[in-house]
Motif scaffolding. Sequence first.
Motif, mmCIF file in Angstrom:
data_model
loop_
_atom_site.group_PDB
_atom_site.id
_atom_site.type_symbol
_atom_site.label_atom_id
_atom_site.label_comp_id
_atom_site.label_asym_id
_atom_site.label_seq_id
_atom_site.Cartn_x
_atom_site.Cartn_y
_atom_site.Cartn_z
ATOM 1 N N ASP A 63 -75.825 -47.859 56.102
ATOM 2 C CA ASP A 63 -76.876 -47.663 56.606
ATOM 3 C C ASP A 63 -78.207 -48.469 56.018
ATOM 4 O O ASP A 63 -79.128 -47.626 55.604
ATOM 5 N N ALA A 64 -78.265 -49.619 55.711
ATOM 6 C CA ALA A 64 -79.042 -50.060 55.041
ATOM 7 C C ALA A 64 -79.188 -51.740 55.183
ATOM 8 O O ALA A 64 -79.096 -52.754 55.539
ATOM 9 N N HIS A 65 -79.985 -52.349 54.636
ATOM 10 C CA HIS A 65 -80.759 -53.705 54.517
ATOM 11 C C HIS A 65 -79.244 -54.367 54.758
ATOM 12 O O HIS A 65 -78.689 -54.574 53.121
ATOM 13 N N TYR A 66 -79.097 -55.480 55.072
ATOM 14 C CA TYR A 66 -78.114 -55.796 54.956
ATOM 15 C C TYR A 66 -78.517 -57.718 54.951
ATOM 16 O O TYR A 66 -79.780 -57.978 55.711
ATOM 17 N N SER A 67 -77.986 -58.838 54.187
ATOM 18 C CA SER A 67 -78.196 -60.005 54.157
ATOM 19 C C SER A 67 -77.554 -61.146 54.069
ATOM 20 O O SER A 67 -76.580 -60.774 53.518
ATOM 21 N N ILE A 68 -77.119 -62.423 54.071
ATOM 22 C CA ILE A 68 -76.643 -62.982 54.025
ATOM 23 C C ILE A 68 -76.213 -63.272 52.706
ATOM 24 O O ILE A 68 -74.787 -64.023 51.944
ATOM 25 N N GLU A 69 -77.262 -63.459 51.430
ATOM 26 C CA GLU A 69 -77.153 -63.824 50.477
ATOM 27 C C GLU A 69 -76.077 -62.401 50.085
ATOM 28 O O GLU A 69 -75.149 -62.906 48.842
ATOM 29 N N MET A 70 -76.503 -61.330 50.059
ATOM 30 C CA MET A 70 -74.980 -60.238 49.639
ATOM 31 C C MET A 70 -74.114 -60.607 50.295
ATOM 32 O O MET A 70 -73.157 -59.772 49.245
ATOM 33 N N CYS A 97 -72.938 -69.740 57.402
ATOM 34 C CA CYS A 97 -74.330 -68.974 56.656
ATOM 35 C C CYS A 97 -73.871 -68.563 55.036
ATOM 36 O O CYS A 97 -74.645 -68.579 54.047
ATOM 37 N N ILE A 98 -72.903 -67.745 55.548
ATOM 38 C CA ILE A 98 -72.558 -67.257 53.853
ATOM 39 C C ILE A 98 -71.626 -68.317 53.188
ATOM 40 O O ILE A 98 -72.560 -68.028 52.433
#
Length: 245
Positions: A63-70, A97-98
């Motif tokens: 339950d935290a921020h996700y990003s494509i870079e992550m 995108c990933i």
Amino acid sequence: MPIAKVNDINMYYEIQGEGEPLIFIPGLGTEISSAGLFTAKLAKKYGVIIFDNRGTGRTDKPDAHYSIEMMAEDTVRLMDKLKIEKAHFMGGSMGACILQVIAAKYPERVNSMVLYLATPRFSDALKNAMMPFLKPQKVEEGKTNQMHPLFMQKYPPTEGSLSRQLEANMKFDGRDLIGQIKAPTLIINATKDRFIPIESTEELAEVIPHAKVILVDGDHLFPMTKSELLIKPAIVFLEEMDLKY
């Protein structure tokens, strides 16, 4: 059960078939079993590594921020765990995108890549088109209708984890990255895709050096409804790349 500790999550993966490694990156909200239609055919020629991205399937859903870079970093760190130095790649929609991030930031890890349902960014118009399609519909106060296909998978995302993946998708803009991509690239997009317009395909193909583009007669679901339009050209392309390595 094949689980690898990757960054801050436990990541579920499978290896199917034998041969040159081919890493398959699933799209938004989809888990391994939903990609079986593709991986079973690819595994006849390659050692296919497929996994559940953070927020889906049997991988952790923090339950935290996700990003494509992550999620790109998750993929590369999984390669490290599996001792895979370099591989062919295939990724669709969010997976594409990933893959753009991996190819730009880690060119030494990518032999070649197949992008499908691919875009370098999500315009406001595209975001507006996607949101109602993916957001669970409220049926009465405090309840939601989870009959969307993503929630009907064997190992579905939660509403929260799907929302976090969707937010990562919407914030992605790879235009500053894709000019750094050096890997041989095949782009397979659809002419009737309401989410990925032809202009997005052109924008992607113009910047990735020597990218080959195939436009198929279909919509965003063509990989499921007309899978041979994806698998056949992908295998031809990958076999051509094998001859170079």
